[in-house]
Design an enzyme around this catalytic site. Structure first.
Site, mmCIF file in Angstrom:
data_model
loop_
_atom_site.group_PDB
_atom_site.id
_atom_site.type_symbol
_atom_site.label_atom_id
_atom_site.label_comp_id
_atom_site.label_asym_id
_atom_site.label_seq_id
_atom_site.Cartn_x
_atom_site.Cartn_y
_atom_site.Cartn_z
ATOM 1 N N ALA A 1 -22.072 42.432 -5.454
ATOM 2 C CA ALA A 1 -22.024 42.007 -6.862
ATOM 3 C C ALA A 1 -21.221 40.708 -7.047
ATOM 4 O O ALA A 1 -21.781 39.658 -7.356
ATOM 5 C CB ALA A 1 -21.450 43.124 -7.731
ATOM 6 N N ARG B 1 -24.607 26.297 -8.572
ATOM 7 C CA ARG B 1 -25.023 25.584 -9.786
ATOM 8 C C ARG B 1 -23.988 24.522 -10.181
ATOM 9 O O ARG B 1 -24.346 23.457 -10.668
ATOM 10 C CB ARG B 1 -25.207 26.573 -10.940
ATOM 11 C CG ARG B 1 -26.661 26.806 -11.263
ATOM 12 C CD ARG B 1 -26.802 27.872 -12.316
ATOM 13 N NE ARG B 1 -26.891 29.187 -11.701
ATOM 14 C CZ ARG B 1 -26.788 30.331 -12.352
ATOM 15 N NH1 ARG B 1 -26.550 30.327 -13.658
ATOM 16 N NH2 ARG B 1 -26.913 31.469 -11.723
ATOM 17 N N CYS C 1 -24.289 50.460 -9.500
ATOM 18 C CA CYS C 1 -24.189 51.372 -10.642
ATOM 19 C C CYS C 1 -25.502 52.101 -10.895
ATOM 20 O O CYS C 1 -25.538 53.084 -11.627
ATOM 21 C CB CYS C 1 -23.795 50.604 -11.896
ATOM 22 S SG CYS C 1 -22.293 49.653 -11.682
ATOM 23 N N ASN D 1 -18.911 41.070 -11.771
ATOM 24 C CA ASN D 1 -19.768 39.949 -12.141
ATOM 25 C C ASN D 1 -18.982 38.811 -12.770
ATOM 26 O O ASN D 1 -19.163 37.644 -12.424
ATOM 27 C CB ASN D 1 -20.829 40.435 -13.140
ATOM 28 C CG ASN D 1 -22.137 40.725 -12.466
ATOM 29 O OD1 ASN D 1 -22.887 39.810 -12.149
ATOM 30 N ND2 ASN D 1 -22.406 41.995 -12.216
#
Lengths: 565, 565
Positions: free
Chosen positions: A12, A23, A44, A306
């Site tokens: 994750a 990016r 999850c 995240n």
């Protein structure tokens, strides 16, 4: 020359950090070392895969190595990093498929090694059909074996949220499920009253729940588990799920000399940078700060992972993004119950030195004028001294998620009860009562902070009843229909609507504990009695909703004084 | 001597003020004068009563006069207060059933006279079957007449939320419904892009939506309405609902000399006290302050009325409770679309002098790994200069209410995009994606505030296309399946995954507008093109979700360059 970013861990936080860094700086070379054969999957989602809600395994996979490759991120699967040299900026380890070593150097490093399961120290762990649920391969293993009709009884050791989610999943597979929990309640992050309601719900769904009961051994035949020995009994089990929780996986970081925090996870600053510049940690292996307590904390959750991965990705490219704090917000679903929490529970707030007060209200997802409303019980906790909101818990078939997100935002805004009470939330009958249950709870807290009415918890009432305190009496102010169904033994019944006219029947000098179904009508009754100069009047927090002790049924005799006449 | 509290108005704010005051000071004498024959009912529930979701009228009634009586609150129904003497502290008026006058004096007064409907000035309003929906009696009248099979076509004049809720209700009764709206869009509190999506949805549901079209006259036969004449056409209608909105009902207060605010509603301070001490106003007749703009505002909603009534009730008893501000949070349901808003829209933010930027994201109510997810489109608006969140709008079948409540709390906490991006919201696959759509929107806004990629609205793209600006080109980066279904005429198609390898096909000197379905993939494409030194690259906000102009279908020829080869 191109900078090189090495990421250790690919579930994750690692992939998120990789994608964000790529990016922010498309010139950076990015490589992810992932020990498992799968990358970027929903940990999850595993209970839903086992239970069949997610029918296809590939649905769990969020992004493939090939997709990462097209974005310029190299993924090396089945590569286990065993050693980290912070001086030389070098990682090295083993290619698990070939057994050959590998080594790499980095300019920037992200450690996203996640967590590892806590295994009990009891005999019998090596039997077949003894499972854990941590990686996608664990889920594969469970599905491979447990679907067999030879597996009829499954014991889940540990009543945390993964254990509870799996109780539903295994029930969906037709198994008889028992949960064994060492603590005195399941869902230990919740207060005992709400955990008790959850327990009753699970029992109704056919789950056996055993608390204050420790695992002592697993017994088996022909190499396969057959029974679980607890501190109190033997339970037949053709499969066992060990679900005692996880701890941060920090061995690599510790050996390398990175600072480990008090929580046992890798210490990081608000930019997710470890004690060594250029080295970041994110996800389940990293520490964070709790907004309410201000202390370091460790909350291993996918949403946090995240956000931490994203933050690390920005900062290692030279950006400046702070991931300041967490609130411990968490939610899980078990059957049709939505169980959620943010901030501190009453017991946690006590432990942290606050003077907590609570409001327990019934929370509907729509106005009562519309049919089909579903209820969650909502508890909001505030600090007596400052009036500040400290946390909330919600459980039931109603919109627990919405209530908890609302309070989580109040916590982030460091709001008081008074501020929460004026929140401008979306109202229309299909979505909410005119006053959101969150606002009602804030109003109840305001009344408590002002000291208008004293209160007792259900547990306190029970204790007083058992110790037989003189002059103590319970007044039930519910309606006839409710009282006929069930009542607290020995309680006196006068419906709220009749209280004004019948107040003469009650002894002003007694110590009155007043209750109704949830605590709202009894609050009004308390005000009336106080106005009539009753000396000691206290409201029972959460009323019968939180009363988990003996009740008389309709057939139990001794109903209302009036009905008896 | 007992203090006497007189309350004028008995729907929402009035009864709430009465109940709260009675609880704060049980010795106070409380009387409510209510013009209508019903008291304390759910005005917001009326469309659901008409549509049949609420089958029984009595369900709308929250508390009867008898119940108020038992709590020591006197309710005088069918009493119209016509005159208020602030010097003598006297109210007087007419008993509507007998035609006899009455008078009363007060120590404290609460004015809760609500709002009144705005009636158009056109011929034909007196025909039978011309309705409004404001009180429970309006709903009764509609049900009495409209259920007849003689009524086949209903025209709703006004596309605000009551008009839209009634469009669903009347469709449920089997009527053919047309909405006529003078403005260029329905749901004028929303930005045009989202209102356009709502319009398309309603049209799919069989509703005729006519905008930029004024009502000119109602025509009829035998005293009953038969047609509606608009500025553009004649529409058959056996019933008409006038739903042009409401204004504060302040005639009584104005005549008595109370200060009226700029909004036309009664001026009050934060304690809901009017310009005359001891006289309070609450609910739809009272002004309030907007938290985002800091200006006085008028937001007639049931949830606000309840909170204001409570605040007035506390303060008139000598308490000190402030009802500081509103955010204009509102929600309505129309068919399966949940449509909600808080704070400022883009156009409102422009008008208020902010430099607004927006993020438009797809908001699911669960993780995409689980089946059955429902989508709402979420727009969050922030201020370019300060980074502060200004408002949000959401619409679709997803949890618009949860998204909007979350942003409403962020507004109340005066949070910036950076703060909202780190919100710790409840995540588990059945309840949310790992990153809540609210957080994704905050991240998109952060990217915009940092100026990483320029952007264009769909309307701006359309305008440039029409004015035929040289060197302008549209790049579509969606997948094959999506492009086969529909595409913007003249656009060039390269899927995001192939962009890196096919970038040579594109002219670096053109002004590129890049789009995908919602704007997320095209954002990544923009970054890639900028990195390849393309001069002008702009992302199309909200992608095809917000594109309400011509599209080529599969059969429209000219599909992908690659497919054509």
């Amino acid at each position: 020359m191109k900078k090189r970013l090495v990421i250790i861990g690919g579930v994750a936080a690692g992939p998120k950090a990789a994608a964000k860094a790529q990016r922010c700086d498309p010139d950076m070379a990015v490589v992810i070392y992932q020990e498992e054969g799968e990358i970027s999957y929903s940990g999850c989602g595993l209970p839903y895969y086992v239970g069949g809600t997610i029918p296809e395994r590939k649905k769990l996979l969020i992004k493939t190595a090939e997709q990462f490759g097209r974005d310029g991120i190299q993924v090396l699967k089945r590569h286990r990093v065993d050693h980290l040299d912070l001086e030389k900026r070098q990682v090295s380890g083993l290619k698990l498929d070939t057994g050959k070593p590998f080594a790499d150097t980095y300019d920037r490093l992200v450690i996203a090694t996640g967590s590892e399961v806590i295994r009990p120290k009891v005999p019998g762990l090596d039997f077949e059909n003894v499972f854990q649920l941590h990686s996608i391969y664990d889920a594969d293993a469970i599905l491979l074996k447990v679907r067999s009709s030879a597996v009829k009884n499954v014991v889940i050791v540990g009543g945390g949220y993964i254990g509870l989610e799996m109780a539903e999943a295994l029930t969906a597979l037709g198994k008889k499920v028992a949960i064994v929990e060492l603590a005195s309640q399941i869902a230990t992050l919740f207060d005992a009253d709400l955990a008790g309601i959850l327990r009753q719900y699970l029992e109704k769904k056919g789950i056996t729940v055993l608390t204050s009961e420790g695992l002592e051994a697993l017994g088996g035949e022909n190499g396969t588990v057959r029974r679980v020995q607890t501190s109190k009994r033997q339970i037949p089990a053709e499969a066992v799920l060990l679900s005692l929780g996880v701890r941060p996986r920090v061995e690599l970081a510790r050996k390398a000399g990175l600072k480990i925090g008090k929580t046992g996870a890798i210490w990081v600053n608000e930019y997710m940078e470890t004690s060594v510049p250029g080295v970041y940690a994110a996800g389940d292996c990293a520490e964070t700060t709790h907004l309410v307590t201000g202390k370091n904390t460790w909350v291993p959750l996918g949403s946090t992972a995240n956000k931490q991965g994203r933050t690390a990705g920005i900062n290692l490219c030279g950006g400046r993004s702070a991931f300041p704090v967490v609130l411990g917000t968490a939610i899980f679903k078990v059957f049709d119950f939505n169980v959620a929490k943010t901030g501190l529970s009453m017991k946690e707030a006590h432990r942290e030195g606050f003077e907590p007060v609570q409001a327990i209200v019934r929370g509907y997802g729509r106005a009562h004028i519309l049919p089909g409303g579903r209820e969650s019980i909502l508890k909001v906790v505030a600090d007596q001294k400052s009036g500040r909101i400290l946390g909330a818990q919600a459980l039931g078939e109603g919109p627990s998620d919405k209530f908890i997100d609302t309070v989580a935002m109040a916590l982030q805004g460091r709001m008081t009860c008074a501020q929460l009470a004026t929140a401008d939330l979306a109202y229309s009958p299909p979505f909410s009562p005119a006053l959101s249950p969150v606002i009602v709870a804030a109003n109840v807290l305001l009344n408590k902070l002002e000291g208008k009415v004293g209160w007792l918890s259900a547990a306190e009432v029970k204790e007083i009843m058992e110790t037989g305190k003189d002059g103590f009496a319970i007044l039930d102010v519910r309606d006839l229909k409710e009282v006929q169904e069930k009542r607290i033994p020995g309680s006196i019944w006068i419906p709220l609507e009749e209280l004004e006219s019948r107040v003469g029947e009650l002894d002003r000098d007694k110590q009155w504990a007043v209750h109704c179904h949830s605590g709202a009508r009894s609050y009004r009754a308390c005000l009336k009695l106080q106005h009539r100069k009753f000396k000691t009047v206290r409201n029972v927090d959460g009323g019968l909703l939180c009363w988990r002790y003996d009740l008389e049924s309709k057939d139990g005799g001794k109903l209302t004084p009036r009905e008896d006449e």
